[in-house]
Scaffold this motif. Sequence first.
Motif, PDB file in Angstrom:
ATOM      1  N   GLY A 131       0.794  -1.225   0.000  1.00 26.90           N
ATOM      2  CA  GLY A 131       0.000   0.000   0.000  1.00 26.90           C
ATOM      3  C   GLY A 131       0.823   1.269   0.000  1.00 26.90           C
ATOM      4  N   ALA A 132       2.119   1.158   0.233  1.00 26.74           N
ATOM      5  CA  ALA A 132       2.990   2.330   0.103  1.00 26.74           C
ATOM      6  C   ALA A 132       3.453   2.507  -1.336  1.00 26.74           C
ATOM      7  CB  ALA A 132       4.194   2.203   1.040  1.00 26.74           C
ATOM      8  N   GLY A 133       3.069   1.578  -2.215  1.00 30.32           N
ATOM      9  CA  GLY A 133       3.554   1.576  -3.588  1.00 30.32           C
ATOM     10  C   GLY A 133       3.126   2.764  -4.437  1.00 30.32           C
ATOM     11  N   PRO A 134       1.838   3.155  -4.429  1.00 28.28           N
ATOM     12  CA  PRO A 134       1.446   4.270  -5.295  1.00 28.28           C
ATOM     13  C   PRO A 134       2.223   5.560  -5.035  1.00 28.28           C
ATOM     14  CG  PRO A 134      -0.492   3.055  -4.641  1.00 28.28           C
ATOM     15  CD  PRO A 134       0.665   2.473  -3.851  1.00 28.28           C
ATOM     16  N   VAL A 135       2.423   5.904  -3.769  1.00 23.27           N
ATOM     17  CA  VAL A 135       3.148   7.146  -3.478  1.00 23.27           C
ATOM     18  C   VAL A 135       4.645   6.965  -3.757  1.00 23.27           C
ATOM     19  CG1 VAL A 135       3.685   8.848  -1.700  1.00 23.27           C
ATOM     20  CG2 VAL A 135       1.378   7.899  -1.864  1.00 23.27           C
ATOM     21  N   ALA A 136       5.168   5.758  -3.529  1.00 27.66           N
ATOM     22  CA  ALA A 136       6.550   5.477  -3.925  1.00 27.66           C
ATOM     23  C   ALA A 136       6.702   5.617  -5.436  1.00 27.66           C
ATOM     24  CB  ALA A 136       6.956   4.072  -3.482  1.00 27.66           C
ATOM     25  N   ALA A 137       5.663   5.225  -6.171  1.00 28.18           N
ATOM     26  CA  ALA A 137       5.710   5.326  -7.635  1.00 28.18           C
ATOM     27  C   ALA A 137       5.734   6.783  -8.084  1.00 28.18           C
ATOM     28  CB  ALA A 137       4.514   4.594  -8.247  1.00 28.18           C
ATOM     29  N   LEU A 138       5.082   7.679  -7.329  1.00 27.31           N
ATOM     30  CA  LEU A 138       5.156   9.108  -7.656  1.00 27.31           C
ATOM     31  C   LEU A 138       6.599   9.587  -7.578  1.00 27.31           C
ATOM     32  CD1 LEU A 138       2.121  10.580  -5.656  1.00 27.31           C
ATOM     33  CD2 LEU A 138       2.272  10.291  -8.135  1.00 27.31           C
ATOM     34  N   GLN A 139       7.295   9.201  -6.488  1.00 29.21           N
ATOM     35  CA  GLN A 139       8.693   9.617  -6.338  1.00 29.21           C
ATOM     36  C   GLN A 139       9.555   9.015  -7.445  1.00 29.21           C
ATOM     37  OE1 GLN A 139      11.570  10.142  -2.682  1.00 29.21           O
ATOM     38  NE2 GLN A 139      11.380   7.959  -3.102  1.00 29.21           N
ATOM     39  N   CYS A 140       9.291   7.751  -7.746  1.00 30.05           N
ATOM     40  CA  CYS A 140      10.063   7.065  -8.782  1.00 30.05           C
ATOM     41  C   CYS A 140       9.858   7.748 -10.139  1.00 30.05           C
ATOM     42  CB  CYS A 140       9.636   5.606  -8.824  1.00 30.05           C
ATOM     43  SG  CYS A 140      10.583   4.586  -9.928  1.00 30.05           S
ATOM     44  N   ALA A 141       8.625   8.081 -10.445  1.00 33.15           N
ATOM     45  CA  ALA A 141       8.328   8.750 -11.714  1.00 33.15           C
ATOM     46  C   ALA A 141       8.987  10.122 -11.767  1.00 33.15           C
ATOM     47  CB  ALA A 141       6.808   8.883 -11.885  1.00 33.15           C
ATOM     48  N   ALA A 142       8.895  10.859 -10.666  1.00 35.09           N
ATOM     49  CA  ALA A 142       9.505  12.189 -10.630  1.00 35.09           C
ATOM     50  C   ALA A 142      11.018  12.097 -10.800  1.00 35.09           C
ATOM     51  CB  ALA A 142       9.151  12.885  -9.311  1.00 35.09           C
ATOM     52  N   ALA A 143      11.620  11.070 -10.201  1.00 39.55           N
ATOM     53  CA  ALA A 143      13.071  10.913 -10.310  1.00 39.55           C
ATOM     54  C   ALA A 143      13.478  10.595 -11.741  1.00 39.55           C
ATOM     55  CB  ALA A 143      13.549   9.819  -9.355  1.00 39.55           C
ATOM     56  N   ALA A 144      12.699   9.745 -12.400  1.00 42.09           N
ATOM     57  CA  ALA A 144      13.017   9.405 -13.791  1.00 42.09           C
ATOM     58  C   ALA A 144      12.865  10.633 -14.684  1.00 42.09           C
ATOM     59  CB  ALA A 144      12.106   8.273 -14.267  1.00 42.09           C
ATOM     60  N   ILE A 145      11.863  11.450 -14.397  1.00 42.56           N
ATOM     61  CA  ILE A 145      11.655  12.683 -15.172  1.00 42.56           C
ATOM     62  C   ILE A 145      12.784  13.685 -14.880  1.00 42.56           C
ATOM     63  CG2 ILE A 145      10.182  14.735 -15.295  1.00 42.56           C
ATOM     64  CD1 ILE A 145       7.778  12.728 -14.993  1.00 42.56           C
ATOM     65  N   ALA A 146      13.131  13.840 -13.598  1.00 34.00           N
ATOM     66  CA  ALA A 146      14.193  14.781 -13.242  1.00 34.00           C
ATOM     67  C   ALA A 146      15.523  14.374 -13.857  1.00 34.00           C
ATOM     68  CB  ALA A 146      14.322  14.872 -11.719  1.00 34.00           C
ATOM     69  N   ALA A 147      15.710  13.065 -14.043  1.00 36.03           N
ATOM     70  CA  ALA A 147      16.945  12.579 -14.649  1.00 36.03           C
ATOM     71  C   ALA A 147      16.932  12.719 -16.175  1.00 36.03           C
ATOM     72  CB  ALA A 147      17.173  11.117 -14.266  1.00 36.03           C
ATOM     73  N   GLY A 148      15.816  13.131 -16.722  1.00 34.38           N
ATOM     74  CA  GLY A 148      15.735  13.332 -18.162  1.00 34.38           C
ATOM     75  C   GLY A 148      15.453  12.077 -18.959  1.00 34.38           C
ATOM     76  N   ILE A 149      15.031  11.016 -18.287  1.00 34.79           N
ATOM     77  CA  ILE A 149      14.797   9.754 -18.993  1.00 34.79           C
ATOM     78  C   ILE A 149      13.485   9.796 -19.780  1.00 34.79           C
ATOM     79  CG2 ILE A 149      14.479   7.260 -18.701  1.00 34.79           C
ATOM     80  CD1 ILE A 149      16.128   7.511 -16.076  1.00 34.79           C
ATOM     81  N   CYS A 150      12.461  10.411 -19.205  1.00 32.51           N
ATOM     82  CA  CYS A 150      11.143  10.401 -19.848  1.00 32.51           C
ATOM     83  C   CYS A 150      10.360  11.649 -19.439  1.00 32.51           C
ATOM     84  CB  CYS A 150      10.388   9.121 -19.489  1.00 32.51           C
ATOM     85  SG  CYS A 150      10.422   8.715 -17.737  1.00 32.51           S
ATOM     86  N   SER A 151       9.216  11.838 -20.095  1.00 36.80           N
ATOM     87  CA  SER A 151       8.442  13.076 -19.892  1.00 36.80           C
ATOM     88  C   SER A 151       7.050  12.856 -19.315  1.00 36.80           C
ATOM     89  CB  SER A 151       8.278  13.819 -21.226  1.00 36.80           C
ATOM     90  OG  SER A 151       9.522  14.212 -21.718  1.00 36.80           O
ATOM     91  N   HIS A 152       6.409  11.752 -19.691  1.00 37.96           N
ATOM     92  CA  HIS A 152       5.038  11.479 -19.231  1.00 37.96           C
ATOM     93  C   HIS A 152       4.974  10.041 -18.721  1.00 37.96           C
ATOM     94  CE1 HIS A 152       3.492  15.218 -20.893  1.00 37.96           C
ATOM     95  NE2 HIS A 152       4.009  14.927 -22.080  1.00 37.96           N
ATOM     96  N   VAL A 153       4.817   9.885 -17.432  1.00 36.04           N
ATOM     97  CA  VAL A 153       4.862   8.560 -16.813  1.00 36.04           C
ATOM     98  C   VAL A 153       3.459   8.169 -16.349  1.00 36.04           C
ATOM     99  CG1 VAL A 153       5.933   7.126 -15.040  1.00 36.04           C
ATOM    100  CG2 VAL A 153       7.208   9.029 -16.032  1.00 36.04           C
ATOM    101  N   LEU A 154       3.035   6.976 -16.746  1.00 37.66           N
ATOM    102  CA  LEU A 154       1.724   6.451 -16.373  1.00 37.66           C
ATOM    103  C   LEU A 154       1.854   5.515 -15.176  1.00 37.66           C
ATOM    104  CD1 LEU A 154      -1.334   5.926 -17.025  1.00 37.66           C
ATOM    105  CD2 LEU A 154      -0.535   4.073 -18.523  1.00 37.66           C
ATOM    106  N   LEU A 155       0.994   5.725 -14.176  1.00 37.37           N
ATOM    107  CA  LEU A 155       0.911   4.847 -13.005  1.00 37.37           C
ATOM    108  C   LEU A 155      -0.520   4.320 -12.950  1.00 37.37           C
ATOM    109  CD1 LEU A 155       3.281   6.851 -12.349  1.00 37.37           C
ATOM    110  CD2 LEU A 155       2.484   6.855  -9.997  1.00 37.37           C
ATOM    111  N   THR A 156      -0.694   3.026 -12.928  1.00 35.85           N
ATOM    112  CA  THR A 156      -2.053   2.501 -12.757  1.00 35.85           C
ATOM    113  C   THR A 156      -2.050   1.412 -11.695  1.00 35.85           C
ATOM    114  OG1 THR A 156      -2.064   0.584 -14.247  1.00 35.85           O
ATOM    115  CG2 THR A 156      -2.394   2.734 -15.252  1.00 35.85           C
TER     116      THR A 156
END
Lengths: 135, 385
Positions: free
Chosen positions: B84-109
């Motif tokens: 249950g901590a996964g969705p919010v962890a996924a927000l951080q993970c997505a933001a980190a990938a974006i901040a690193a310049g890897i991608c621009s639009h990350v989908l979490l479902t």
Amino acid sequence: MPGKPMPDPSPETRPYWDGLAEGRLMLQRCAECGRIRHYPQPMCPSCHSMAADWVEASGEATVHSWTVAHHPFHAAFRAELPYVLVTADLPEGVRLLAQLRDATAEALRPGRKLRIGFEANEAGLTLPVLRLAGA
Amino acid sequence: MQLANAAAVTGVGDTDYTRDAGGRSVLSLQLEAALKAISDAGIQPRDIDGIVMPSPSSPVVAEELVTNLGIPDLRFSTGTPLGGAGPVAALQCAAAAIAAGICSHVLLTLGRTGRTGQRIGARIQQMPQFRLVGEFEAPSGALAPAQYYAPMARRHMEMFGTTSRQLAEIAVTTRQHAILNGNARMTTPLSIEDHQASRMIADPLRLYDCSLESDGAAAVVVSAADRARDLRRPRVLLAGMAEGHPDSPSAITQRGDMTRLGLAKAAPRAFAMAGVTPADIDVAEIYDCFTYIVLCQIEDLGFCGKGEGGAFVEGGALGLQGRLPVNTHGGLLSQAHIAGMNHVVELVRQLRGEAGRAQVPDAEVGLVTGYGDLGDGTLAIMTRG
């Protein structure tokens, strides 16, 4: 009806279960620094040694917390409801989770002294149980 | 590279939350939610270039989303296995990938058929993170999350005088919010007396201290903050994020202080990153698998001291007019158990002013937490901007 959950011991945890079968609560101890750890695991988190031996617990315990199971999450435990699961502090510095015997939760308070006992279930698995000390 | 405000949530979507999704697959539910979130962001499915799956125990893998949505060039794919901590962890993970310049639009479902598919309690002991409790506690009859967490609540009660009526306050307020939501499973009013009369599950946790099993899915799109400015909806920035793991993460029994969750370690990091304090929070979506877990997190977030949570939640303090509006959608307790992805969706709606009858007036700064796997904690602080 599915039977009660049974452990599938690994080489690291087998001495614990073998000890229970003999009516002894065995705790894993780091062979290097002497730290006792529970549940059993391959590495000492203090000194990172993977050498371990086993010591028998004193049998003393005190209440840390508890719950009373009312809902049948598992059919094999339905006939025992309600049962009390006690989280107990051991003087060895680790904790034990076991069912309470010969008392109800009303008798429990943090720090209340307990004694560790042993009981085989219907599948022949010996498990620790807890009783009020001096009762 | 800086994480704070590098990314924003640009799209949210959810299915109807039901007792029974009529045999629909988890994949079909997730695709419906994903398409809504992508549309809400004002982008096309082909624009998605990253996927983070918050729950690896889900039967859906990223490849199936790629295949169905027709994503031509996925550049980043991973999972956040924290229950249950996964969705919010996924927000951080997505933001980190974006901040690193890897991608621009990350989908979490995240979707589940927890009601009509495999029940949560039935599969828990097959999960590797529950191996220790499976071997050493299940044989004695500790078999389900309610039984693992009840001793934490009992310890809190014994140490601090917390009462079942205080836990009831959380259930009652959460139900009031669900009634306002329009997409919630539980819509009949609940009183403290109803809670006190409900059957005991694992003492001290009663039926109305426990969350629902439900069918449904929710999704969000996280985008680079500079791209988010051009999209359809008001921008909701990810200002501060952190995850924290409790002492003795695999066994609550062996945890030195069982009233302290992983969130206690994460919270100071996320608040510092966002540059805000608990006093700045207008609305909080707090993971609520059980009422007690909300109370404990309110303390670990720093809204009050350890042991003061019982008094904090009294008198409707968590209501829309209270000092800290909490779980304005009805939470896992009364909306649906979508493992907290529904909490993320609700916070974004609050900060956009789209929360309907449960809107907190002028909500500008909010937080969402995740809790899972025996005590892992995650936190995201978002701001309207």
